[in-house]
Design an enzyme around this catalytic site. Structure first.
Site, short mmCIF file in Angstrom:
data_model
loop_
_atom_site.label_atom_id
_atom_site.label_comp_id
_atom_site.label_asym_id
_atom_site.label_seq_id
_atom_site.Cartn_x
_atom_site.Cartn_y
_atom_site.Cartn_z
N SER A 193 0.82 -1.21 0.00
CA SER A 193 0.00 0.00 0.00
C SER A 193 0.87 1.27 0.00
CB SER A 193 -0.95 -0.04 1.20
OG SER A 193 -1.96 0.92 1.06
N ASP A 205 -8.29 -6.49 -4.92
CA ASP A 205 -8.05 -5.19 -4.29
C ASP A 205 -8.77 -4.10 -5.08
OD1 ASP A 205 -7.06 -3.08 -2.84
OD2 ASP A 205 -5.00 -3.26 -3.56
N HIS A 208 -6.08 -6.58 -0.92
CA HIS A 208 -5.02 -5.62 -0.70
C HIS A 208 -3.85 -6.21 0.09
CE1 HIS A 208 -3.57 -1.50 -0.67
NE2 HIS A 208 -3.45 -1.50 0.64
#
Length: 452
Positions: A167, A371, A431
């Site tokens: 991320s 994601d 994610h």
């Protein structure tokens, strides 16, 4: 509140081992004495800014730490804790119930978890002006820590060192990686820097936002009306970024998420096959923040600090570590980390990836199929805009199917590699790739670090 300065300290458990093993206090141990060797400490990276790191030596039964790479894991947010979430929820030796993880990356590497930027996890600041406000400060802080680490742990100076991330951690990994490369070239840091891996990474925020609508529409999670509404707010985000109005872009990004939640019945941005759930952890600090930042922090940082994990980190883990200042709690400053990075948040880092590739640094991009917050379509979009001269040859290649283990016929991922650029499409993952697809994530790490 500031910890006592320590210069290459002997961890207190290591002082006991020679006695337990019947060795003299001066005996030399050239590999971990027992499985599960760990060390941790603070580094004061700037005045009033203290960064916490936690190292696990590999538990591979056939190889010692000098024969396997060292992997540093960086969490996202900014404000998500590597020593908490990455360690106990994704790749560390134990899960959040303190039970052994079958897919821990310690099978194939030593692991260095760092709580960064300062104010994240067990890292903390003593003054409100000591938080990092941009990627340049994040990178310079980390270089102070890495210099201290490698100067102190010389046994790792020749071990291949990789930065893996997730991320916003991917954006930090790119910036840190470039500065580390320069420092190694200049001889100011001694380490065998071998590459960066950018997982579901926030390299080009606007490309993610622009692709949200088409991605959800293709997955039957938006209708025509919803797609039009999402596209309208996405164009506003694009205009703000193009005009370098980054604070405004961050606020509009938050509004875009609300439009999606309204139209897609609360779809989870971190895995589109699930629904978002409320998070009650550490709400009190949010009341002092601007409303839009409070909402964004709640959704993207506090979700990493769920009540059970907070209790674990502030309970038995804090007691085990023994060096956390008594008036400081794990994760307590994370919302302020996010707030201080507001203006930097929506800035792209594509040019940094280009510089890494041009310098010959190995760059891996990997992304989870499910994601949304950093969907694969958005990752592919910024990748196409790289100026790296070898990109056309990379694009011409066909991808290769990967299987999580030799006995499985189910496709777990696809990969494409050319020279020092690789891209992994991880199927069935959201994610948090290692959390969703532990076997495939471990295999990917082994491939990236040239063990398969």
């Amino acid at each position: 509140m500031e910890p006592a300065p320590r210069s290459c300290p002997w961890p207190r458990w290591l002082l006991l081992f020679p006695l337990l093993l019947g060795l003299s206090a001066g005996a030399v141990i050239d590999r971990p004495a027992v499985e599960g060797k760990e060390v941790w400490d603070y580094v004061t990276v700037r005045k009033d800014a203290h960064m916490f790191w936690w190292l696990y030596y590999t538990t591979n039964p056939c190889k010692n730490f000098s024969q396997l790479p060292l992997v540093m894991w960086l969490q996202g947010g900014p404000g998500g804790s590597s020593t908490g979430f990455g360690n106990f929820e994704e790749i560390g030796p134990l899960d959040s119930d303190l039970k052994p993880r079958g897919t821990t990356w310690l099978q194939a590497a030593s692991l260095l978890f760092v709580d960064n930027p300062v104010g994240t996890g067990f890292s903390y600041v003593n003054a409100s002006d000591a938080y990092a406000k941009d990627l340049a400060t994040v990178a310079s802080d980390m270089l102070v820590l890495l210099k201290a680490f490698f100067d102190c742990h010389k046994e790792f100076q020749t071990v291949p060192f990789y930065i893996f991330s997730e991320s916003y951690g991917g954006k930090m990994a790119a910036g840190i990686g470039l500065e580390l490369y320069k420092a190694v070239q200049q001889g100011t840091i001694k380490c065998n820097f071998s590459g960066v891996a950018l997982g579901d990474s926030w390299i080009s925020p606007v490309d993610s936002v622009l692709s949200w609508g088409p991605y959800l529409y293709s997955m039957s999670l938006l209708d025509d009306t919803g797609l039009a509404e999402v596209s309208t707010i996405a164009e506003k985000v694009l205009a703000a970024v193009n005009n370098k109005l980054y604070k405004e872009a961050t606020q509009l990004w938050g509004e875009a998420e609300m439009v999606i939640e309204k139209n897609a019945d609360g779809v989870n941005f971190y895995n589109i096959l699930t629904k978002s759930t409320p998070n009650s952890a550490m709400e009190s600090s949010l009341e002092f923040m601007p409303n839009h930042l409070a909402r964004l922090s709640q959704r993207h940082v506090r979700r990493l600090h769920r009540d059970a994990l907070s209790q674990l980190m502030n309970g038995p883990i804090r007691k085990k570590l023994g060096i956390i200042p008594k008036d400081f709690s794990w994760g307590a400053q994370s919302s302020y980390v996010f707030m201080n990075m507001e203006e930097d948040f929506m800035k792209p880092a594509i040019s940094i990836v280009d510089e890494l590739l041009e310098a010959g640094v190995n760059v891996t991009v990997y992304n989870g199929q499910l994601d949304l917050i950093v969907d694969t379509m958005g990752q592919e979009a910024w990748l196409r805009r790289l100026k790296w001269p070898e990109l056309p040859k990379f694009n011409q290649l066909r991808w290769k199917a990967l299987y999580s283990n030799p006995k499985s016929s189910e496709t777990s991922a696809f990969v494409k590699s050319y020279k020092n650029l690789s891209f992994f499409w991880i199927l069935g993952a959201g994610h948090m790739v290692p959390s969703d697809r532990g076997e495939m994530a471990l295999k990917m790490m082994r491939l990236v670090t040239q063990q398969e």
